[in-house]
Scaffold this motif. Structure first.
Motif, PDB file in Angstrom:
ATOM      1  N   GLU A 146      48.700  23.467   7.960  1.00  0.00           N
ATOM      2  CA  GLU A 146      47.336  23.320   7.469  1.00  0.00           C
ATOM      3  C   GLU A 146      47.290  22.688   6.084  1.00  0.00           C
ATOM      4  N   GLU A 147      48.183  21.714   5.870  1.00  0.00           N
ATOM      5  CA  GLU A 147      48.236  20.925   4.639  1.00  0.00           C
ATOM      6  C   GLU A 147      48.527  21.764   3.394  1.00  0.00           C
ATOM      7  N   MET A 148      49.108  22.911   3.570  1.00  0.00           N
ATOM      8  CA  MET A 148      49.490  23.728   2.418  1.00  0.00           C
ATOM      9  C   MET A 148      50.789  23.202   1.808  1.00  0.00           C
ATOM     10  N   ARG A 149      51.020  23.591   0.561  1.00  0.00           N
ATOM     11  CA  ARG A 149      52.222  23.136  -0.124  1.00  0.00           C
ATOM     12  C   ARG A 149      53.443  23.770   0.529  1.00  0.00           C
ATOM     13  N   LEU A 150      54.456  22.953   0.812  1.00  0.00           N
ATOM     14  CA  LEU A 150      55.598  23.405   1.591  1.00  0.00           C
ATOM     15  C   LEU A 150      56.793  23.740   0.705  1.00  0.00           C
ATOM     16  N   VAL A 151      57.566  24.702   1.183  1.00  0.00           N
ATOM     17  CA  VAL A 151      58.877  25.023   0.629  1.00  0.00           C
ATOM     18  C   VAL A 151      59.871  24.736   1.737  1.00  0.00           C
ATOM     19  N   GLY A 152      60.877  23.931   1.466  1.00  0.00           N
ATOM     20  CA  GLY A 152      61.803  23.536   2.518  1.00  0.00           C
ATOM     21  C   GLY A 152      63.229  23.449   2.043  1.00  0.00           C
ATOM     22  N   SER A 153      64.152  23.600   2.979  1.00  0.00           N
ATOM     23  CA  SER A 153      65.571  23.483   2.652  1.00  0.00           C
ATOM     24  C   SER A 153      66.348  23.209   3.919  1.00  0.00           C
ATOM     25  N   SER A 154      67.632  22.894   3.723  1.00  0.00           N
ATOM     26  CA  SER A 154      68.553  22.684   4.842  1.00  0.00           C
ATOM     27  C   SER A 154      69.645  23.738   4.761  1.00  0.00           C
ATOM     28  N   PRO A 155      69.445  24.893   5.386  1.00  0.00           N
ATOM     29  CA  PRO A 155      70.453  25.957   5.308  1.00  0.00           C
ATOM     30  C   PRO A 155      71.643  25.693   6.212  1.00  0.00           C
TER      31      PRO A 155
ATOM     32  N   PRO B   5      60.869  16.923  13.679  1.00  0.00           N
ATOM     33  CA  PRO B   5      59.457  16.603  13.394  1.00  0.00           C
ATOM     34  C   PRO B   5      59.300  15.906  12.047  1.00  0.00           C
ATOM     35  N   GLU B   6      58.429  14.915  12.020  1.00  0.00           N
ATOM     36  CA  GLU B   6      58.188  14.188  10.781  1.00  0.00           C
ATOM     37  C   GLU B   6      57.374  15.049   9.819  1.00  0.00           C
ATOM     38  N   LEU B   7      57.480  14.715   8.534  1.00  0.00           N
ATOM     39  CA  LEU B   7      56.854  15.524   7.491  1.00  0.00           C
ATOM     40  C   LEU B   7      55.331  15.606   7.650  1.00  0.00           C
ATOM     41  N   PRO B   8      54.606  14.542   8.006  1.00  0.00           N
ATOM     42  CA  PRO B   8      53.145  14.692   8.203  1.00  0.00           C
ATOM     43  C   PRO B   8      52.798  15.683   9.304  1.00  0.00           C
ATOM     44  N   ILE B   9      53.599  15.690  10.379  1.00  0.00           N
ATOM     45  CA  ILE B   9      53.339  16.650  11.459  1.00  0.00           C
ATOM     46  C   ILE B   9      53.598  18.077  10.965  1.00  0.00           C
ATOM     47  N   VAL B  10      54.652  18.240  10.172  1.00  0.00           N
ATOM     48  CA  VAL B  10      54.959  19.572   9.631  1.00  0.00           C
ATOM     49  C   VAL B  10      53.824  20.036   8.719  1.00  0.00           C
TER      50      VAL B  10
END
Length: 436
Positions: free
Chosen positions: A147-156, A137-142
């Motif tokens: 709900e447009e909240m600030r995201l925390v992301g990683s590649s585990p 999924p693309e970042l805008p869809i994510v």
């Protein structure tokens, strides 16, 4: 062979909570509830109702880990020391469904979910997307899914998956996690998902003591200042109201012990949950996603300071308790010294009184010698008169006069002998009391 009765339980313990095996795509929901033992028993009866609704009665006794598999729907209930977790796995996911439009609770009646016994601490949805054969999924869809909240992301797992979360509650009252499977098998995906759910649950359980730490902190400052004033009074003032100081110390000690009784378990649990979170974070083996904090970085920056606040409050409580004990010892020592001084004064007063009584006794003894001699001389006078009247040639007046010194000496010697006899008896009693 003589087999230990717990041997089978020790083997079974390692397999009591197996990792999930989750295909992708899937929707998972986990709910963690604080509950008592009575709530846990009520949860088992409540779980029977769900199985009756789904048409599959429970054929197992109440266990620490219960799993129910109904093809495209799975349920696991795990009992922990102070909380219980429900994990709902829904494999019936439409191909065009939004990430959180269908959840793990979709096949469950809403009324049953709302009536689960216990207090909900953690509740979050996990959307597992499959990107092994297609694009992720693309970042805008994510962002739209969160709900447009600030995201925390990683590649585990060395980039075999992508994880997104916000660590916030959304409009439905649940937290949200998105796991994108890029190159993982079902068992690897299940282990990763379980670690992420444990991180979120243990994180919230670890933070339960933070409000308590914040509420006790002003009280600790007040008691610290109060104890400093009491200590200063003890060190600077020679005469203090010891009863008032002891009353203040007892009140302070009771307040501290009350806080310790309420907070010791909670602070210890926070430390244990924090260590579990750190362990699960290490197992993720995360790689950074450009422009976003990793889960480990977020936890280190937000969770660790909160846990250290709880640790500091716990240590401060223990330190304040020890200081109150030391001041109490000082007060007891001061009181004991005062008592010893009073006893010394009392003994000195008793010694003076004993000397006065001894002097009075010697005076009385002298007077008693004179009195006894007087009566004895009187008796001898009657004896001399009787002898004179009987015809004995005797000068009764001279005999009476000569008997006076003899009687005085005899009475004095007898009195002294009796006096020394009692002194010897007293010395023997004193020596016998000193022997062990």
């Amino acid at each position: 062979m003589n087999i230990h009765p717990l041997r089978s339980q020790l083997y079974d313990e390692l397999h009591s909570r197996p990792f999930h095996v989750i295909p992708s795509p899937a929707r998972v929901t986990q709910i963690a509830l604080l509950c008592s033992e009575a709530d846990k028993r009520a949860q088992y009866e409540h779980l029977k109702e769900l199985n009756s609704i789904l048409g599959c009665p429970i054929d197992q006794a109440d266990q620490n880990c219960y799993e129910y598999d109904c093809g495209s729907f799975r349920l696991r209930r795990e009992k922990h020391t102070e909380f219980t977790t429900y994990t709902f796995i829904n494999l019936d996911v439409p191909a065009d469904a939004d990430p959180f439009e269908v959840t793990g609770l979709t096949p469950i009646p809403e009324a049953w979910v709302e009536s689960i016994p216990g207090e909900i601490v953690a509740a979050f949805h996990v959307a597992i997307e499959d990107a092994r054969q297609g694009p992720e999924p693309e970042l805008p869809i994510v962002k739209q899914a969160f709900e447009e909240m600030r995201l925390v992301g990683s590649s585990p797992q060395n980039g075999d998956a992508r994880v997104w979360t916000s660590f916030q509650l959304h409009s439905d009252g649940f937290g949200r996690l998105m796991v994108v499977n890029k190159h993982m098998s079902d068992s690897q995906l299940g282990r990763l998902t379980q670690r992420l759910m444990e991180i979120e649950t243990y994180r919230l359980m670890a933070l339960l003591s933070l409000p308590m730490a914040r509420s006790v902190s002003p009280e600790l400052v007040r008691m610290d200042d109060r104890l400093a004033d009491l200590t200063q009074k003890l060190s600077e003032e020679e005469s203090v109201n010891e009863q008032a100081l002891l009353s203040d110390l007892i009140e302070m000690a009771s307040s501290i012990e009350s806080w310790r009784a309420r907070s010791t378990f909670r602070f210890s649990a926070t430390q244990a949950y924090h260590e579990l979170v750190l362990t699960r974070l290490e197992e993720l083996r995360e790689d950074e996603v450009s422009g976003h904090l990793t889960i480990t970085e977020f936890m280190t920056r937000r969770l660790t300071p909160a846990v250290r606040t709880c640790q500091a409050s716990s240590k401060r409580l223990e330190d304040l308790s020890r200081r109150v004990d030391r001041v109490s010892d000082m007060m007891r020592t001061r009181v004991e010294l005062g008592i010893h001084q009073q006893n010394q004064q009392l003994l000195s007063s008793m010694d003076r009184r004993s000397r006065i009584q001894l002097m009075m006794q010697h005076t009385v003894e002298g007077l008693s010698v004179v009195a006894i001699s007087y009566y004895l001389v009187g008796l001898l006078k009657f004896l001399f008169i009787a002898l004179y009247d009987a015809g004995v040639p005797l000068n009764k007046t001279l005999a009476t006069g000569l008997s006076v010194p003899v009687v005085l000496l005899t009475v004095w010697l007898v009195t002294r002998r009796i006096h020394h006899h009692f002194i010897k008896l007293a010395r023997k009693d004193t020596i016998g009391a000193d022997k062990p």
